[in-house]
Scaffold this motif. Structure first.
Motif, mmCIF file in Angstrom:
data_model
loop_
_atom_site.group_PDB
_atom_site.id
_atom_site.type_symbol
_atom_site.label_atom_id
_atom_site.label_comp_id
_atom_site.label_asym_id
_atom_site.label_seq_id
_atom_site.Cartn_x
_atom_site.Cartn_y
_atom_site.Cartn_z
ATOM 1 N N THR A 97 4.615 14.483 -17.535
ATOM 2 C CA THR A 97 4.182 15.378 -16.456
ATOM 3 C C THR A 97 3.453 14.622 -15.350
ATOM 4 O OG1 THR A 97 2.043 15.899 -17.501
ATOM 5 C CG2 THR A 97 3.949 17.279 -18.082
ATOM 6 N N GLN A 98 3.001 13.404 -15.650
ATOM 7 C CA GLN A 98 2.269 12.662 -14.626
ATOM 8 C C GLN A 98 2.607 11.168 -14.579
ATOM 9 O OE1 GLN A 98 -1.945 12.940 -15.365
ATOM 10 N NE2 GLN A 98 -1.829 12.041 -17.415
ATOM 11 N N ILE A 99 3.624 10.761 -15.324
ATOM 12 C CA ILE A 99 3.979 9.348 -15.308
ATOM 13 C C ILE A 99 4.423 8.913 -13.915
ATOM 14 C CG2 ILE A 99 6.380 9.754 -16.001
ATOM 15 C CD1 ILE A 99 6.199 7.124 -17.608
ATOM 16 N N VAL A 100 3.990 7.719 -13.525
ATOM 17 C CA VAL A 100 4.338 7.163 -12.211
ATOM 18 C C VAL A 100 5.636 6.377 -12.330
ATOM 19 C CG1 VAL A 100 3.654 5.522 -10.422
ATOM 20 C CG2 VAL A 100 1.957 7.062 -11.416
ATOM 21 N N SER A 101 6.544 6.603 -11.403
ATOM 22 C CA SER A 101 7.771 5.814 -11.324
ATOM 23 C C SER A 101 7.906 5.300 -9.899
ATOM 24 C CB SER A 101 8.994 6.644 -11.717
ATOM 25 O OG SER A 101 9.169 7.720 -10.822
ATOM 26 N N LEU A 102 8.216 4.035 -9.769
ATOM 27 C CA LEU A 102 8.324 3.410 -8.451
ATOM 28 C C LEU A 102 9.665 2.703 -8.322
ATOM 29 C CD1 LEU A 102 4.792 1.722 -8.182
ATOM 30 C CD2 LEU A 102 5.483 3.945 -7.263
ATOM 31 N N ASN A 103 10.403 3.028 -7.262
ATOM 32 C CA ASN A 103 11.594 2.225 -6.979
ATOM 33 C C ASN A 103 11.147 0.945 -6.283
ATOM 34 O OD1 ASN A 103 11.157 2.846 -4.236
ATOM 35 N ND2 ASN A 103 12.553 4.585 -4.287
ATOM 36 N N LYS A 104 12.061 0.061 -6.037
ATOM 37 C CA LYS A 104 11.697 -1.261 -5.528
ATOM 38 C C LYS A 104 11.050 -1.193 -4.154
ATOM 39 C CE LYS A 104 15.182 -3.655 -8.279
ATOM 40 N NZ LYS A 104 16.349 -4.539 -8.277
ATOM 41 N N SER A 105 11.587 -0.372 -3.275
ATOM 42 C CA SER A 105 11.028 -0.279 -1.923
ATOM 43 C C SER A 105 9.620 0.312 -1.949
ATOM 44 C CB SER A 105 11.953 0.556 -1.029
ATOM 45 O OG SER A 105 12.092 1.873 -1.533
ATOM 46 N N LYS A 106 9.393 1.331 -2.815
ATOM 47 C CA LYS A 106 8.065 1.937 -2.915
ATOM 48 C C LYS A 106 7.070 0.948 -3.499
ATOM 49 C CE LYS A 106 5.232 5.414 -2.501
ATOM 50 N NZ LYS A 106 4.854 5.906 -1.144
ATOM 51 N N PHE A 107 7.493 0.206 -4.499
ATOM 52 C CA PHE A 107 6.616 -0.809 -5.097
ATOM 53 C C PHE A 107 6.193 -1.818 -4.039
ATOM 54 C CE2 PHE A 107 5.719 -4.863 -7.004
ATOM 55 C CZ PHE A 107 4.942 -4.559 -8.114
ATOM 56 N N ASN A 108 7.160 -2.334 -3.279
ATOM 57 C CA ASN A 108 6.852 -3.325 -2.256
ATOM 58 C C ASN A 108 5.933 -2.750 -1.177
ATOM 59 O OD1 ASN A 108 8.439 -5.267 -3.526
ATOM 60 N ND2 ASN A 108 10.289 -4.622 -2.451
ATOM 61 N N GLU A 109 6.165 -1.486 -0.834
ATOM 62 C CA GLU A 109 5.322 -0.839 0.178
ATOM 63 C C GLU A 109 3.874 -0.737 -0.303
ATOM 64 O OE1 GLU A 109 4.544 3.683 1.766
ATOM 65 O OE2 GLU A 109 6.605 3.128 1.238
ATOM 66 N N LEU A 110 3.689 -0.274 -1.548
ATOM 67 C CA LEU A 110 2.339 -0.138 -2.088
ATOM 68 C C LEU A 110 1.681 -1.502 -2.273
ATOM 69 C CD1 LEU A 110 2.875 2.667 -4.763
ATOM 70 C CD2 LEU A 110 1.730 2.877 -2.548
ATOM 71 N N PHE A 111 2.472 -2.476 -2.659
ATOM 72 C CA PHE A 111 1.923 -3.821 -2.860
ATOM 73 C C PHE A 111 1.423 -4.405 -1.540
ATOM 74 C CE2 PHE A 111 2.463 -8.461 -3.056
ATOM 75 C CZ PHE A 111 1.616 -8.742 -4.115
ATOM 76 N N GLU A 112 2.168 -4.194 -0.471
ATOM 77 C CA GLU A 112 1.787 -4.750 0.834
ATOM 78 C C GLU A 112 0.598 -4.016 1.452
ATOM 79 O OE1 GLU A 112 5.364 -4.552 3.085
ATOM 80 O OE2 GLU A 112 6.374 -6.135 1.949
ATOM 81 N N THR A 113 0.503 -2.711 1.221
ATOM 82 C CA THR A 113 -0.571 -1.928 1.846
ATOM 83 C C THR A 113 -1.818 -1.821 0.971
ATOM 84 O OG1 THR A 113 0.284 0.151 0.934
ATOM 85 C CG2 THR A 113 1.122 -0.540 3.084
ATOM 86 N N GLU A 114 -1.676 -2.100 -0.349
ATOM 87 C CA GLU A 114 -2.768 -1.957 -1.306
ATOM 88 C C GLU A 114 -3.297 -0.526 -1.350
ATOM 89 O OE1 GLU A 114 -5.816 -4.886 -1.068
ATOM 90 O OE2 GLU A 114 -4.428 -6.556 -0.865
ATOM 91 N N LYS A 115 -2.420 0.405 -1.078
ATOM 92 C CA LYS A 115 -2.790 1.821 -1.130
ATOM 93 C C LYS A 115 -3.068 2.236 -2.572
ATOM 94 C CE LYS A 115 -0.905 6.429 -0.188
ATOM 95 N NZ LYS A 115 0.284 7.187 0.318
ATOM 96 N N LYS A 116 -4.083 3.074 -2.776
ATOM 97 C CA LYS A 116 -4.430 3.557 -4.110
ATOM 98 C C LYS A 116 -3.650 4.836 -4.423
ATOM 99 C CE LYS A 116 -9.170 1.775 -3.893
ATOM 100 N NZ LYS A 116 -9.158 0.818 -4.999
ATOM 101 N N ILE A 117 -3.142 4.915 -5.651
ATOM 102 C CA ILE A 117 -2.464 6.127 -6.103
ATOM 103 C C ILE A 117 -2.997 6.489 -7.481
ATOM 104 C CG2 ILE A 117 -0.360 5.618 -4.787
ATOM 105 C CD1 ILE A 117 0.955 4.777 -7.426
ATOM 106 N N ILE A 118 -2.699 7.681 -7.951
ATOM 107 C CA ILE A 118 -3.161 8.142 -9.265
ATOM 108 C C ILE A 118 -2.100 7.797 -10.314
ATOM 109 C CG2 ILE A 118 -3.820 10.143 -10.644
ATOM 110 C CD1 ILE A 118 -4.791 11.434 -8.021
ATOM 111 N N TRP A 119 -2.519 7.048 -11.342
ATOM 112 C CA TRP A 119 -1.611 6.570 -12.380
ATOM 113 C C TRP A 119 -1.731 7.361 -13.671
ATOM 114 C CZ3 TRP A 119 1.461 2.312 -10.988
ATOM 115 C CH2 TRP A 119 1.070 1.651 -9.807
ATOM 116 N N GLY A 120 -2.650 8.292 -13.721
ATOM 117 C CA GLY A 120 -2.903 9.058 -14.934
ATOM 118 C C GLY A 120 -4.388 9.321 -15.053
ATOM 119 N N ASN A 121 -4.845 9.472 -16.300
ATOM 120 C CA ASN A 121 -6.261 9.739 -16.552
ATOM 121 C C ASN A 121 -6.799 8.801 -17.617
ATOM 122 O OD1 ASN A 121 -4.895 12.621 -15.900
ATOM 123 N ND2 ASN A 121 -6.981 12.582 -15.093
#
Length: 219
Positions: A97-121
């Motif tokens: 219900t809350q697992i994070v899945s990242l495709n390659k482009s999203k991973f690269n985007e988050l890696f470059e911006t260092e944006k914080k997201i919720i990975w669970g609890n």
């Protein structure tokens, strides 16, 4: 005089015929040598191809390769060994219900911006795990030495550890799971063990990383 000229002419003709025959034989030998070399090269190429087909990376070998890249934070190679989408679970119970899945482009985007997201609890407190990719990897991927010689590497026979249910094989029934397990130290009374489960699958004959599932002692 005429006899002498006739003798010289005859000698010249004989030498010319011998020279032609020798040249023809040399050309024939050269062609034969080239043909043999081509055949040998073709046979060598076929043998190399067979060897390349026979040398297939095992699941454990692939897991070691991934572990080395994760330990070294070689994120520039991420796209080379991952599936089109990678799933991340901080604990052995994969909450769909809350697992994070990242495709390659999203991973690269988050890696470059260092944006914080919720990975669970977090286990215990229940607080949100709000991390950048770099922070998440430090805490829930490479939080121990993944290439340490005393780690245990287990394939598809993952024992129950801690209090959390391990449902990885239920969520990824067609994948292969390799666990990198760091046993607990005596000083910790069994509480500082760590595991990282690499969920991998073959895509067109090549191993790819599908999920990273972390595991640790929980309350």
């Amino acid at each position: 005089m005429k006899a002498l000229q006739f003798g010289l002419l005859t000698t010249i003709l004989i030498f010319a015929l011998i020279s032609c025959e020798t040249s023809s034989e040399d050309e024939s030998n050269d062609l034969q040598t080239k043909d043999e070399q081509v055949m040998n090269d073709e046979e060598s190429d076929e043998e190399n191809n067979v060897q390349e087909e026979e040398v297939e990376m095992t699941a454990i070998e692939f897991a070691k390769y991934v572990a080395k890249n994760l330990k070294e934070r070689s994120f520039e190679k991420w796209n080379d060994y991952t599936a089109e989408k990678v799933y991340f679970s901080p604990y052995s119970y994969v909450d769909t219900t809350q697992i994070v899945s990242l495709n390659k482009s999203k991973f690269n985007e988050l890696f470059e911006t260092e944006k914080k997201i919720i990975w669970g609890n977090f286990d215990g407190s229940g607080e949100e795990i709000k991390f950048s990719i770099q922070e998440y990897f430090d805490r829930f991927v490479a939080d121990f030495d993944l290439t340490y010689k005393n780690n245990q590497l287990l394939k598809d026979t993952i024992p129950a550890r801690g209090n959390q249910i391990n449902n990885v094989k239920e969520i990824f029934p067609n994948a292969t799971v390799v666990e990198i397990h760091k046993p607990a130290s005596e000083e910790s009374m069994g509480m500082d063990w760590r595991s990282l489960m690499l969920v991998i699958e073959k895509v067109e004959g090549t191993w790819k990383l599908k999920a990273l599932v972390h595991n640790e002692w929980t309350t």
